[in-house]
Design an enzyme around this catalytic site. Structure first.
Site, PDB file in Angstrom:
ATOM      1  N   TYR A 141     -12.336 -51.069 -28.324  1.00 63.59           N
ATOM      2  CA  TYR A 141     -12.425 -49.611 -28.366  1.00 63.59           C
ATOM      3  C   TYR A 141     -13.744 -49.141 -28.990  1.00 63.59           C
ATOM      4  O   TYR A 141     -14.185 -48.032 -28.728  1.00 63.59           O
ATOM      5  CB  TYR A 141     -11.264 -49.028 -29.186  1.00 63.59           C
ATOM      6  CG  TYR A 141     -10.018 -48.717 -28.402  1.00 63.59           C
ATOM      7  CD1 TYR A 141      -9.432 -49.679 -27.579  1.00 63.59           C
ATOM      8  CD2 TYR A 141      -9.400 -47.469 -28.499  1.00 63.59           C
ATOM      9  CE1 TYR A 141      -8.275 -49.389 -26.880  1.00 63.59           C
ATOM     10  CE2 TYR A 141      -8.245 -47.178 -27.801  1.00 63.59           C
ATOM     11  CZ  TYR A 141      -7.682 -48.145 -26.990  1.00 63.59           C
ATOM     12  OH  TYR A 141      -6.540 -47.853 -26.303  1.00 63.59           O
ATOM     13  N   LYS A 192      -5.354 -63.510 -27.135  1.00 63.35           N
ATOM     14  CA  LYS A 192      -5.630 -64.158 -25.856  1.00 63.35           C
ATOM     15  C   LYS A 192      -6.630 -65.266 -26.152  1.00 63.35           C
ATOM     16  O   LYS A 192      -7.732 -65.337 -25.595  1.00 63.35           O
ATOM     17  CB  LYS A 192      -6.172 -63.123 -24.853  1.00 63.35           C
ATOM     18  CG  LYS A 192      -6.292 -63.615 -23.437  1.00 63.35           C
ATOM     19  CD  LYS A 192      -4.959 -63.812 -22.714  1.00 63.35           C
ATOM     20  CE  LYS A 192      -5.176 -64.413 -21.340  1.00 63.35           C
ATOM     21  NZ  LYS A 192      -3.899 -64.793 -20.668  1.00 63.35           N
ATOM     22  N   ASP A 225      -0.079 -62.010 -22.657  1.00 60.77           N
ATOM     23  CA  ASP A 225       0.701 -61.913 -21.411  1.00 60.77           C
ATOM     24  C   ASP A 225       2.129 -62.363 -21.651  1.00 60.77           C
ATOM     25  O   ASP A 225       3.093 -61.723 -21.217  1.00 60.77           O
ATOM     26  CB  ASP A 225       0.016 -62.699 -20.265  1.00 60.77           C
ATOM     27  CG  ASP A 225      -0.389 -64.118 -20.646  1.00 60.77           C
ATOM     28  OD1 ASP A 225      -0.311 -64.474 -21.834  1.00 60.77           O
ATOM     29  OD2 ASP A 225      -0.794 -64.880 -19.731  1.00 60.77           O
ATOM     30  N   ASP A 249      -2.277 -51.144 -28.096  1.00 62.88           N
ATOM     31  CA  ASP A 249      -2.091 -49.924 -27.303  1.00 62.88           C
ATOM     32  C   ASP A 249      -1.095 -50.183 -26.186  1.00 62.88           C
ATOM     33  O   ASP A 249      -0.149 -49.412 -25.983  1.00 62.88           O
ATOM     34  CB  ASP A 249      -3.450 -49.499 -26.724  1.00 62.88           C
ATOM     35  CG  ASP A 249      -3.348 -48.260 -25.855  1.00 62.88           C
ATOM     36  OD1 ASP A 249      -2.680 -47.297 -26.288  1.00 62.88           O
ATOM     37  OD2 ASP A 249      -3.908 -48.255 -24.746  1.00 62.88           O
ATOM     38  N   ASP A 253       3.299 -49.141 -26.014  1.00 65.44           N
ATOM     39  CA  ASP A 253       3.934 -48.303 -24.989  1.00 65.44           C
ATOM     40  C   ASP A 253       5.132 -49.039 -24.393  1.00 65.44           C
ATOM     41  O   ASP A 253       6.176 -48.441 -24.127  1.00 65.44           O
ATOM     42  CB  ASP A 253       2.947 -47.964 -23.861  1.00 65.44           C
ATOM     43  CG  ASP A 253       2.278 -46.605 -24.058  1.00 65.44           C
ATOM     44  OD1 ASP A 253       2.142 -46.185 -25.224  1.00 65.44           O
ATOM     45  OD2 ASP A 253       1.889 -45.977 -23.053  1.00 65.44           O
TER      46      ASP A 253
HETATM   47  C1  IPM Z   1      -2.615 -44.172 -28.300  1.00 64.59           C
HETATM   48  C2  IPM Z   1      -3.339 -43.476 -27.175  1.00 64.59           C
HETATM   49  C3  IPM Z   1      -4.818 -43.429 -27.511  1.00 64.59           C
HETATM   50  C4  IPM Z   1      -5.298 -44.856 -27.605  1.00 64.59           C
HETATM   51  C5  IPM Z   1      -5.679 -42.627 -26.534  1.00 64.59           C
HETATM   52  C6  IPM Z   1      -5.172 -41.211 -26.349  1.00 64.59           C
HETATM   53  C7  IPM Z   1      -7.124 -42.608 -26.956  1.00 64.59           C
HETATM   54  O1  IPM Z   1      -3.075 -44.104 -25.977  1.00 64.59           O
HETATM   55  O2  IPM Z   1      -2.709 -43.701 -29.443  1.00 64.59           O
HETATM   56  O3  IPM Z   1      -1.955 -45.170 -28.034  1.00 64.59           O
HETATM   57  O4  IPM Z   1      -5.613 -45.486 -26.595  1.00 64.59           O
HETATM   58  O5  IPM Z   1      -5.359 -45.369 -28.719  1.00 64.59           O
HETATM   59 MG    MG Z   2      -1.574 -45.644 -26.099  1.00 64.07          MG
END
Ligand code: IPM
Ligand code: MG
Length: 364
Positions: A141, A192, A225, A249, A253
């Site tokens: 990032y 990884k 993975d 990240d 999710d």
């Molecule tokens: C998160 C989001 C952010 C990230 C984006 C909005 C920059 O997806 O906080 O997970 O990738 O960190």
């Molecule tokens: Mg995110």
């Protein structure tokens, strides 16, 4: 002592969900359980619209002074065509970097009442309680060089750099081991290392910190993975997972969805403890700005309210109040009250502010 909370509501559903959390902050103050003052500042697309900068200096100054920060969400289609340097997301990345919020805690907890709302079978997720510790201020990032160059033949080359240093790995590893010590004593470090040298270093450094400082924690390593697969195959095998910025990240999710909805997942982003005892901390729901439902009063405020509970616990040492908030949410869910994202047949569907009302009632 009065504690100051800065609210950065941001874009999309951010303002709607933050409003409900602010009502709870005010309630705690009114009840005499704490003394909070609240102020607001701009971040993301709304900040860009107002000032031409998604992370104005004024916001950074306010953030430095705050005892804790609550953030809603940033971004939306309105700003997608903007140059990278002024995209709403740069605001979020900017505040993480400026305050050095390197430790991102993303707990994925399945509330009993929502075990059937998960896309996985109930028995796989019922009772799930994992903590993803995501490194937040390094990795791909932020690594340099980065950019898009035009090559002599007119084609383009886009590139980013995945870089981690020993101190960056060590400090996030310690956060994970410390948390595991207060939980079930297990850490799975995700990398990884079979392909990427920077994460081979990650694996070695995590192992070293473990051997030197945390011999009583059970440490395992997993390729990302496989970790993604294991998260949906048998998520309860995990206690604490620690991983890089980008893997975290993605995996968070995925873990969020195990809980039934992205609308349920809070997070804390913590800096290092400073010599004066202060620690920068930002709390935000993991879901984004959800532009498709923004402004309609439909959004689920629970992830934001759970983020507030994390604030009470981690920044203000108010475990009783954090429990109060979390138990109120459990009660509301047990009473069959649902926003659209977690709606199930036979339950009562409500909007954002009714959900806030119900949680406040349950707290009382
Ligand atoms: C998160 C989001 C952010 C990230 C984006 C909005 C920059 O997806 O906080 O997970 O990738 O960190
Ligand atoms: Mg995110």
């Amino acid at each position: 002592m009065t504690k100051h909370i800065l609210i950065l509501a941001g874009d999309g559903i951010g303002p709607e969900v933050c409003r409900e959390a602010e009502r709870i902050i005010n309630w705690l103050t009114k009840q005499g359980r704490a003394k909070f003052t609240v102020s607001h500042a701009l971040i993301g697309g709304c900040a860009y619209d107002e000032t031409g900068n998604p992370f104005p200096n004024e916001t950074l100054e306010a953030a430095r002074k705050a005892d804790a920060i609550l953030l809603g969400a940033v971004g939306g289609p309105k700003w997608e065509a903007l140059d990278y340097a002024v995209r709403p997301e740069r605001g979020l990345l900017g505040i993480r970097k400026e305050l050095e919020l390197f430790a991102n805690l993303r707990p994925a907890v399945v509330f009993e009442e929502l075990a059937d709302a998960s896309s996985l079978k109930r028995e796989l997720v019922a009772g799930l309680d994992i903590m993803i510790v995501r490194e937040l201020t390094g990795g791909i990032y932020f690594g340099q060089p980065r950019g898009v160059d035009t090559l002599p033949d007119g084609t383009k080359k886009g590139y980013n750099t995945l870089v981690y240093t020993t101190p960056e790995i060590q400090r996030i590893a310690r956060v994970a081991f410390d948390l595991a010590g207060k939980r079930n004593g297990r850490v799975c470090s995700v990398d990884k290392a079979n392909v990427l040298e920077s994460t081979e270093l990650w694996r070695q450094e995590v192992q070293k910190i473990h051997d030197a400082e945390y011999p009583n924690i059970a440490l395992s390593h997993m390729y990302v993975d496989n970790a993604a697969m294991q998260l949906v195959r048998n998520p309860k095998q995990f206690d604490v997972m620690v991983t890089t910025n980008m893997f975290g990240d993605i995996l968070s999710d995925c873990a969020a969805m195990l809980t039934g909805s992205l609308g349920m997942l809070p997070s804390a982003s913590l800096g290092a403890k400073q010599a004066n005892g202060r620690q920068h901390a930002l709390y935000e729901p993991v879901h984004g700005s959800a532009p498709d439902i923004a402004g309609q009063g439909k959004a689920n405020p629970i992830a934001t309210i759970l983020s507030l509970a994390m604030m009470l616990r981690y920044s203000f040492n108010m475990a009783a109040e954090a429990d109060l908030v979390e138990n109120a949410i459990k009660k509301v869910l047990a009473d069959g009250i649902r926003t659209g994202d977690i709606m199930q047949s036979g339950m009562k569907q409500v909007g954002t502010s009714e959900m806030g009302d119900a949680i406040l009632r349950a707290m009382e």
